[in-house]
Design an enzyme around this catalytic site. Sequence first.
Site, short mmCIF file in Angstrom:
data_model
loop_
_atom_site.label_atom_id
_atom_site.label_comp_id
_atom_site.label_asym_id
_atom_site.label_seq_id
_atom_site.Cartn_x
_atom_site.Cartn_y
_atom_site.Cartn_z
N HIS A 76 33.63 74.34 43.64
CA HIS A 76 34.03 73.25 44.55
C HIS A 76 33.36 73.41 45.92
O HIS A 76 32.67 72.51 46.38
CB HIS A 76 35.55 73.25 44.69
CG HIS A 76 36.07 72.20 45.61
ND1 HIS A 76 35.92 70.85 45.35
CD2 HIS A 76 36.73 72.29 46.81
CE1 HIS A 76 36.47 70.16 46.33
NE2 HIS A 76 36.97 71.00 47.23
N ASP A 97 40.84 72.73 43.02
CA ASP A 97 39.70 71.80 42.98
C ASP A 97 38.54 72.52 42.30
O ASP A 97 38.18 73.63 42.69
CB ASP A 97 39.29 71.40 44.40
CG ASP A 97 40.38 70.60 45.09
OD1 ASP A 97 41.29 70.14 44.39
OD2 ASP A 97 40.32 70.45 46.32
N HIS A 318 34.32 67.37 42.48
CA HIS A 318 35.49 67.30 41.61
C HIS A 318 35.03 66.83 40.24
O HIS A 318 34.09 66.04 40.13
CB HIS A 318 36.53 66.32 42.16
CG HIS A 318 37.13 66.71 43.47
ND1 HIS A 318 38.24 67.51 43.57
CD2 HIS A 318 36.77 66.40 44.74
CE1 HIS A 318 38.55 67.68 44.84
NE2 HIS A 318 37.66 67.03 45.58
N HIS A 340 47.18 67.37 41.83
CA HIS A 340 46.12 66.99 42.77
C HIS A 340 45.46 65.67 42.37
O HIS A 340 44.28 65.62 42.02
CB HIS A 340 45.05 68.10 42.85
CG HIS A 340 44.13 67.93 44.03
ND1 HIS A 340 43.09 67.04 44.05
CD2 HIS A 340 44.10 68.55 45.23
CE1 HIS A 340 42.44 67.12 45.20
NE2 HIS A 340 43.05 68.03 45.94
#
Length: 706
Positions: A76, A97, A318, A340
């Site tokens: 990420h 993430d 992502h 998330h």
Amino acid sequence: MQHTNFKGRVFMTHPTKAIYRWLLSDFVKVSTAPEATQGLYTDEDLSQSFSRIETIDYHSTMEVNGIKFTAYHAGHVLGAAMYFIEIAGVKVMFTGDYSREEDRHLNQAEVPTQRPDILITESTYGTGIHQPRPEKENRLTSLIHSTINKGGRCLLPVFALGRAQEILLILDEYWENHPELEGVKIYYASSLARKCMAVFQTYINMMNESIRKKFRDSRTNPFHFKHIKSIKSLDRFDDLGPCVMVASPGMLQNGVSRDLLERWAPDPKNALILTGYSVEGTMAKQILNEPNEIPSFRAPETKIPRRLTVEELSFAAHVDFRENSEFIDLVGAPKIILVHGEQNNMGRLRSALMSKYQDRKGTDHEVKIYNPKNCVELDLPFRSVKYARVVVATENEGPVVDESNTDAKKPLSDSAPLHEGQILSGVLVEKDFEISLVGPADLREHTNLTTSVVRERQTVIVDAGSDLVRYYLEQMFGAVEVLADDADATEFRVMGAVNVTHEGNQSMIEWEGNAMNDAIADSVLAILLAVDSSPASVKLSSKSCSHDHNNSDDKSTPETSELHNKSKRVITLEERIEGVLAILRAQFGSALKYDPSNSGLAPTKATIEIDNLVAEIDFENLSVVCERSKILQQRVSHVLERAVDTVAPLSQNLAATNSVGSKSTTSTKTSSNGNNGADVAKPVIEAKPIIEAKPIIEAKPGIETK
């Protein structure tokens, strides 16, 4: 960490800890500005929290209070990690993430080497699909190049970390390959990005192979940009002619990126290229609809015409639906928790995954998917196998004792391997989700626990002689060991645990404190308090003493000698079997059948017949066999086991009467007894397989027990 009751330890990767200082410092600076409300943290809080952070390397496993966790590359931002966590045998993979797309400087997210029970994964883009990366880069550079050719300016709002550095690498490489753009400036205006650039220049070794190779071959740091200039504020920015500005924040809510948007929005030659994720309610999300006007940040009632071109090219690190779905397949977790993400995206992703795994429903490979709301607890049941580590002795007195030999309990050693049917006893210790079978003497060495021995003593008045005291103790406990018998005092040992010293009209009880010994001591005390008021005491004390304590070895009267002989009589095998039969008859009534012996000997076999099911009992080895019903076999075996314990005095060794059994003790049994399916009624508490999911501890030959 500073304003909550959290007192635990904090772990970060090395780059994350380095970025943490700059990131939180920038937050404190913004939150303590004159126009800002009261900040959450201060510089002092930041400094104190920084000293509590411990670093962890990728692929290294840490253990804290029995909880194990391993860090994996998340892809990420620099330093981002996914954590594989194991708690009490349950394995959890938390992605945070993550990105499965390898870009110019980051490693892609890694698949763990073990299969977790739970996968907690992000759902930022839901079922959305990203454009292939080469196409995105070509489109980005083409838009910038065409805007510059028209004499316009390009604004690229970015987050300070991760995407800013990636965009700068792309632009620097493009400018290097296109000399005609030499006169066009590229700026990045982010004080936080500028401070964090030193972290990127330092941790090249934690990036992907592509940038490490570039660093080795060129002998120059890729983050020392050749065509890009950093500016601290717009005050030093000469807004003349075409240029490219990479500025934060990425949501265009305020700051440099918002100021430049309002300045450049009226000119149709300019372009706004959004390269990250846009959150609902932000200017970045609103301007994607290409409104004709946008409000001014400092004067919302003032409207600014919007004529510049708006394009969206997501370089957000992502996963999209395709990458997320493939990663879920590779991990193979049976339970998936989505986090998330906005509610709609999470809902669409959950529906898509449920449709994908529809054919597994009701099978052993069923995949369950959850998307709980914030602050909502999620309870998931798990069944796990527990293992107990058996600590084997290497010296004369070891921690684990072999209970199989009733004649002499010997400590185990490496030279005496475990065998089937062997019974082990020790202290079962659970620490940090691990179970060990250890001897009390070795608790300090193997578990860091300390042991203390509490000896208890109590004295009561007993107006009776030692013979009566001994008689009543033998009536209750069977054989009583005489430790000392002289003119001054007599000392007995009851059940090998409680010492009774009778001197004059006083009896002192002394024992080592524990649950079992305390119960025996309570019984002894109750007997002593009742000795001098019983009918037998009155009868015996009414006669004068007929012996000489100093000159005779026989210290008993004829009456007490007769009582001792009765109390010391060993129960015969026939009497015991008759007692067992009486208990079985009380339990099963007429269902119990056996052939009475005419010779006075007890029967050797009996049967219990219930609903055409027959359980056969063999009194020679105390085994029970019922081929058609294991339930009846277990029931009869249980009753038989209790009956064997009941028909003899507490301290009498059952093995002395040629009957199978031993003093009841709590143990761990190594394996089955090998009686070809028969249940053997042994007065030993042993772990047996059952249907319900209960913790079962069964010692197996070797180091561990299951």
